[in-house]
Scaffold this motif. Structure first.
Motif, PDB file in Angstrom:
ATOM      1  N   LEU A  41      -2.942  -6.706 -17.349  1.00  0.00           N
ATOM      2  CA  LEU A  41      -3.280  -6.842 -18.767  1.00  0.00           C
ATOM      3  C   LEU A  41      -3.943  -8.188 -19.053  1.00  0.00           C
ATOM      4  O   LEU A  41      -4.876  -8.273 -19.868  1.00  0.00           O
ATOM      5  N   LEU A  52      -7.568  -7.898 -18.041  1.00  0.00           N
ATOM      6  CA  LEU A  52      -8.330  -7.037 -18.948  1.00  0.00           C
ATOM      7  C   LEU A  52      -8.500  -7.655 -20.329  1.00  0.00           C
ATOM      8  O   LEU A  52      -9.529  -7.447 -20.992  1.00  0.00           O
ATOM      9  N   LEU A  53      -7.510  -8.396 -20.783  1.00  0.00           N
ATOM     10  CA  LEU A  53      -7.549  -9.000 -22.132  1.00  0.00           C
ATOM     11  C   LEU A  53      -7.762 -10.508 -22.045  1.00  0.00           C
ATOM     12  O   LEU A  53      -7.312 -11.258 -22.902  1.00  0.00           O
ATOM     13  N   LEU A  64      -9.290  -0.270 -21.705  1.00  0.00           N
ATOM     14  CA  LEU A  64      -9.059  -1.696 -21.927  1.00  0.00           C
ATOM     15  C   LEU A  64     -10.045  -2.529 -21.133  1.00  0.00           C
ATOM     16  O   LEU A  64     -10.572  -2.095 -20.109  1.00  0.00           O
ATOM     17  N   GLY A  65     -10.240  -3.757 -21.597  1.00  0.00           N
ATOM     18  CA  GLY A  65     -11.035  -4.714 -20.844  1.00  0.00           C
ATOM     19  C   GLY A  65     -12.509  -4.678 -21.169  1.00  0.00           C
ATOM     20  O   GLY A  65     -13.029  -3.691 -21.697  1.00  0.00           O
ATOM     21  N   LEU A  70      -5.746   1.153 -16.211  1.00  0.00           N
ATOM     22  CA  LEU A  70      -5.813   0.821 -17.635  1.00  0.00           C
ATOM     23  C   LEU A  70      -7.253   0.782 -18.134  1.00  0.00           C
ATOM     24  O   LEU A  70      -7.537   1.171 -19.274  1.00  0.00           O
ATOM     25  N   ARG A  71      -8.164   0.340 -17.301  1.00  0.00           N
ATOM     26  CA  ARG A  71      -9.563   0.312 -17.720  1.00  0.00           C
ATOM     27  C   ARG A  71     -10.135   1.722 -17.828  1.00  0.00           C
ATOM     28  O   ARG A  71     -10.816   2.064 -18.793  1.00  0.00           O
ATOM     29  N   ARG A 117     -15.086   2.798 -17.559  1.00  0.00           N
ATOM     30  CA  ARG A 117     -14.221   2.273 -18.628  1.00  0.00           C
ATOM     31  C   ARG A 117     -14.092   3.277 -19.777  1.00  0.00           C
ATOM     32  O   ARG A 117     -15.053   3.650 -20.429  1.00  0.00           O
TER      33      ARG A 117
END
Length: 605
Positions: free
Chosen positions: A548, A551-552, A440-441, A434-435, A367
């Motif tokens: 997303l 992750l969020l 993110l996440g 994205l991580r 991450r």
């Protein structure tokens, strides 16, 4: 061109023999150059044969043993755009994997080049041959070299276990192919695919149906269809990254291509297009494969396992396309296989770059650590969108053709289910990207790990230098070719014509056995891509939104999170229990699947 076609298979074999004999005495650059030139030359020949095959089948009788009185007495290569395209894709991915390996392994002795060349030669022959027994021979040659590549890092116990799992399951699949081949030969006295097209309709139907079931099961093992897929993730998790490019990019497609080739030629009369009960059963198996693979991909944190299970899911879409046994279905399968092979090859090279620089492929542990890695970020980000069906990649064009073929066959509702499964696999890749590259996440995983380890040992020495051009360039080129193929205006029209040629079993037989030129194919314009592009863009946006949201997820309402966890948790835990990685369980599932397909063939055929 007929005389040059065999060279596409011979050149990699000759290069492998040369390197096996003197490779250890040559400098590294010389081994690389010999192997790369052989692969590029073979790929160019295969592509030329495929291009020539647009107008008429390219038939080459090995040793000059031509048919006598309409009876095949020799072995033929029969090249059309689909088979030739598979061979060219194999050589192209092999060349990309080889270039990637220039700076990837700490050391690569000559035997790595030999194994890679033999593997690609087998894949090439698999796509070009017009003989069922030689299809089996190339199948076995492909398998043996693949086992050795999967177990290349023999000093690690997990590697030996993964390679053994791969070898046992696929050897049993090859045994089923041999049994089916023997049954068919006993009933017809023929092994040429063209000769079988003529002979099978007059043979005892139960025997030919059982032969088809055994042959299809054996090739579906290589195609990683559910429930024959258990070996795939273990093999990808332990194999070197360059080998994974070929495993996922073309080997799985080759297994499904064999089923498609048999349905269009040898069993042309047994599997009529549209509305056939056995075809419907294969369509259902494709849907199951697509969704099981998508769910397992989303449950992974090991990048290579994630990509392997996404291959299972996309293999389900290919199985659905070929189950229709229509020109449109064959066209969709060809374009989808091309797009998937290019994009999946790029994604595995992206994962290899991550392993090289960050020393891990554990999505959670990485991450935010990849913020400075621009090329892998582009490859995984764009590749994830491509898997989800985003225009204008070739996968999007293949999905549009599959949607059209399913609708024409009366399966309109299923078209959305298949596209949604592909979007879930794209979401899994985008979540990982994205991580890793955006940080993110949360640090904990999104779901329980589904079988296997979470990471693997690096294959290179630690380095703070920039990613070598020999690693980044092949990945970007594969991604670029996937994009360029999708932008080619004539792709849909050419695929439709190739699908019509492929589906013409009697014409194939007449051309091979009697030299009768194939009749011209009426070309149909592709439907406007505007609606399909809007649909693909919507699903790609949905895949990004899903990534997303996961992750969020802490920002989502607690009730929504609890409802999703209540449905997702038990389902993925059940799948995890089925994927324990034990060889005996995989063999049991293979036996059950073989029995089910045989029973369905006899009952529905």
């Amino acid at each position: 061109m007929e005389r040059l076609a065999p060279l596409a298979v011979v050149l990699p074999v000759l290069a492998a023999a040369l390197l096996a004999a003197v490779g250890r005495h040559l400098p590294r650059w010389a081994r690389d150059a010999v192997a790369l030139l052989a692969l590029l030359a073979a790929g160019a020949l295969a592509a030329a044969c495929a291009w020539r095959g647009r107008e008429d089948l390219v038939v080459s009788w090995l040793g000059g043993w031509r048919p006598r009185g309409g009876i095949a007495v020799g072995v033929a290569l029969a090249v059309d755009p689909v088979g030739g395209g598979l061979a060219a894709l194999s050589c192209g991915l092999g060349a990309a994997a080889l270039v990637f390996s220039f700076r990837y392994f700490d050391s690569a002795e000559g035997h790595f080049h030999v194994l890679l060349l033999v593997f690609v030669a087998a894949l090439t022959g698999f796509g070009l041959t017009g003989d069922l027994f030689n299809l089996f021979v190339f199948f076995e040659l492909m398998s043996v070299s693949a086992y050795a590549l999967a177990g290349y890092k023999t000093e690690e116990p997990a590697v030996v276990q993964g390679a053994l799992h791969f070898a046992v399951v696929n050897t049993l699949g090859a045994t089923l192919v041999l049994f089916g081949l023997s049954l068919l030969y006993g009933a017809t006295g023929a092994l040429s695919l063209a000769q079988l097209t003529v002979a099978v309709p007059g043979a005892p139907r139960p025997v030919t149906l059982l032969a088809f079931a055994l042959l299809a099961t054996g090739f579906l093992v290589k195609g990683a269809a559910v429930p024959f897929h258990f070996w795939l993730a273990d093999a990808h998790a332990v194999a070197p990254t360059p080998a994974c490019v070929l495993f996922s990019g073309v080997m799985v497609e080759a297994g499904l291509y064999a089923v498609m080739r048999l349905a269009a030629t040898a069993f042309h009369g047994l599997l009529p297009p549209g509305g056939h009960a056995l075809g419907a059963a294969l369509l259902g198996l494709g849907l199951l494969t697509a969704w099981v693979g998508a769910a397992l991909a989303f449950a992974q944190r090991h990048l290579k396992r994630l990509l392997a299970f996404s291959t299972v899911s996309h293999g389900g879409l290919l199985l659905a396309a070929l189950s229709l046994a229509t020109p449109g279905g064959y066209a969709a399968a060809a374009v989808y296989a091309l797009g998937h092979g290019l994009v999946k090859g790029a994604l595995f090279l992206g994962a290899g770059m991550v392993l090289h620089r960050l020393r891990s492929v554990d999505e959670v542990a990485l991450r935010g650590r990849g913020r400075r890695l621009a090329v892998p970020a582009v490859v995984l980000g764009a590749g994830g969108l491509a898997l989800a069906g985003a225009p204008p990649f070739a996968l999007f064009r293949g999905d549009a053709l599959l949607d059209e073929a399913l609708r024409a066959s009366g399966h309109q509702a299923l078209a959305w289910l298949f596209t949604l499964a592909a979007a879930v696999t794209g979401a899994a890749v985008l979540r990982a990207a994205l991580r890793i590259f955006a940080g993110l996440g949360p640090r904990e995983p999104d779901a329980p790990e589904t079988g296997g380890e979470t990471s693997e040992a690096p294959e290179t020495r630690p380095s703070r230098e920039r990613i070598p051009l020999t690693m980044s360039l092949p990945a970007l080129l594969l991604l670029g070719f996937g994009l360029a193929a999708g932008l080619w205006p004539g792709l849909g029209e050419g695929a439709r014509a190739a699908g019509a040629r492929f589906a013409d079993g009697p014409g194939y037989a007449a051309r091979v056995l009697q030299g009768t030129p194939l009749p011209p194919v009426s070309r149909t314009l592709e439907a406007p891509l505007g609606p399909a592009a809007a649909r693909g863009g919507a699903f790609a946006a949905g895949a990004l939104a899903l990534a997303l949201a996961v992750l969020l997820r802490r920002r989502l309402p607690e009730r929504l999170r609890a409802a999703v966890a209540a449905a997702w948790g038990p389902a993925i835990r059940a799948l995890r229990q089925l994927h324990g990685g034990r060889i005996g369980e995989s063999v049991a599932w293979l036996a059950l699947g073989a029995a089910a397909i045989s029973a369905a063939a006899l009952a529905l055929g």
